[in-house]
Motif scaffolding. Sequence first.
Motif, short mmCIF file in Angstrom:
data_model
loop_
_atom_site.label_atom_id
_atom_site.label_comp_id
_atom_site.label_asym_id
_atom_site.label_seq_id
_atom_site.Cartn_x
_atom_site.Cartn_y
_atom_site.Cartn_z
N GLY A 78 -38.14 -0.86 66.34
CA GLY A 78 -37.24 -1.97 66.61
C GLY A 78 -36.68 -2.62 65.37
O GLY A 78 -35.60 -3.23 65.42
N ASP A 79 -37.37 -2.50 64.22
CA ASP A 79 -36.85 -3.12 63.01
C ASP A 79 -35.76 -2.27 62.36
O ASP A 79 -35.19 -2.67 61.34
N ALA A 80 -35.48 -1.10 62.93
CA ALA A 80 -34.36 -0.27 62.46
C ALA A 80 -33.69 0.36 63.68
O ALA A 80 -33.37 1.55 63.69
N ARG A 81 -33.50 -0.44 64.71
CA ARG A 81 -33.09 0.10 66.00
C ARG A 81 -31.69 0.70 65.99
O ARG A 81 -31.33 1.49 66.87
N ASP A 82 -30.86 0.34 65.01
CA ASP A 82 -29.50 0.85 64.97
C ASP A 82 -29.31 1.91 63.90
O ASP A 82 -28.18 2.22 63.50
N ALA A 83 -30.44 2.50 63.42
CA ALA A 83 -30.35 3.45 62.31
C ALA A 83 -30.21 4.90 62.77
O ALA A 83 -30.24 5.82 61.96
N ASN A 84 -30.06 5.14 64.07
CA ASN A 84 -30.00 6.52 64.56
C ASN A 84 -28.61 7.12 64.49
O ASN A 84 -28.44 8.32 64.74
N GLY A 85 -27.60 6.33 64.18
CA GLY A 85 -26.26 6.86 64.04
C GLY A 85 -25.48 6.96 65.33
O GLY A 85 -24.36 7.50 65.33
N ILE A 86 -26.05 6.51 66.44
CA ILE A 86 -25.34 6.56 67.73
C ILE A 86 -25.05 5.12 68.15
O ILE A 86 -25.98 4.39 68.53
N PRO A 87 -23.81 4.70 68.07
CA PRO A 87 -23.50 3.30 68.41
C PRO A 87 -23.99 2.93 69.80
O PRO A 87 -23.77 3.65 70.78
#
Length: 307
Positions: A78-87
């Motif tokens: 959760g502390d890097a929840r937007d780091a997967n590259g899929i908006p």
Amino acid sequence: MTVPTTEDLDRMYEDLKNWGRWGPDDERGALNHLTDERRQAAAGLVRSGEAVSLAHDLGTVPSPDNPRPAEHHMLAAGDARDANGIPGYEAARDHIGLDVHGLYTTHVDALSHMFVRGEMYGGRPASEVRSDGARANTVLSMADGVVGRGVLLDVPRATGRRFLDTGEVVTVDDLEAAERSDGVEVRPGDIVLVAWGREERRRERDGFDGFAGLHPECLPWLYEREVAVLGSDGISDPMPFLGTPGWPFPVHQIGITAIGLHLIDNAALARVGDACARAGRWEFLFSMAPLRIPKGTGCPVNPVAVL
């Protein structure tokens, strides 16, 4: 306590072999006793519907009885929840790795786990278990799950004790005393769980110095009763060992390799013991679904009793 000789256990090993009993290609061993009819009958044991896990939490911190704990780390959190590259995609993912066997993790032993003089169940050579896994007698013998009549033999409760101590052995007399005390009889095809009070002992005596376990004299009893699976809150064998040369773990060596018994080690039996005591019965529907691990010699499991 009588310590069997090497010759005693050599003879027992030969006498209890189920090799070829169910055909030359058999890899299920004593699971063959657990027939469809017996599974169907076990479903009738459900009364209240109470479900009780028979597993410990997966240990991730080293301890004396778990020196190689499971490895658990996050691949996404959760502390890097937007780091997967899929908006718009936010998710957590885990990695888990562990030593399947050992003295703490609740697991089931496949029939490729043990060898005696270079052979495993059915007379297959130990060389069939290679560095990339087993070619025979794997956990896939349980791929459709293990469901049947579970029977708890609570030896301390039957003998008026809180727990058995390190190195103590459970005898045939103890097993039959537990049957009488619990008002239950072990029958062909049963999944038999033998409790010696591991969790109670651990609460009272911090630390780890071994286990109680079954005396080898119990092996012919299990064979004659046509037990399908054997479980324990320890590893079924006592530690320290009885001391018979060549047979440090006779329940594992003879039970798995000769009889074809799949063993459940390190089950958590205190809660189901309390549930059985409240219900006044020591039989229940048992369910266990091992992971489908090709070439696996064992698997962590979460068995469940349904009362």
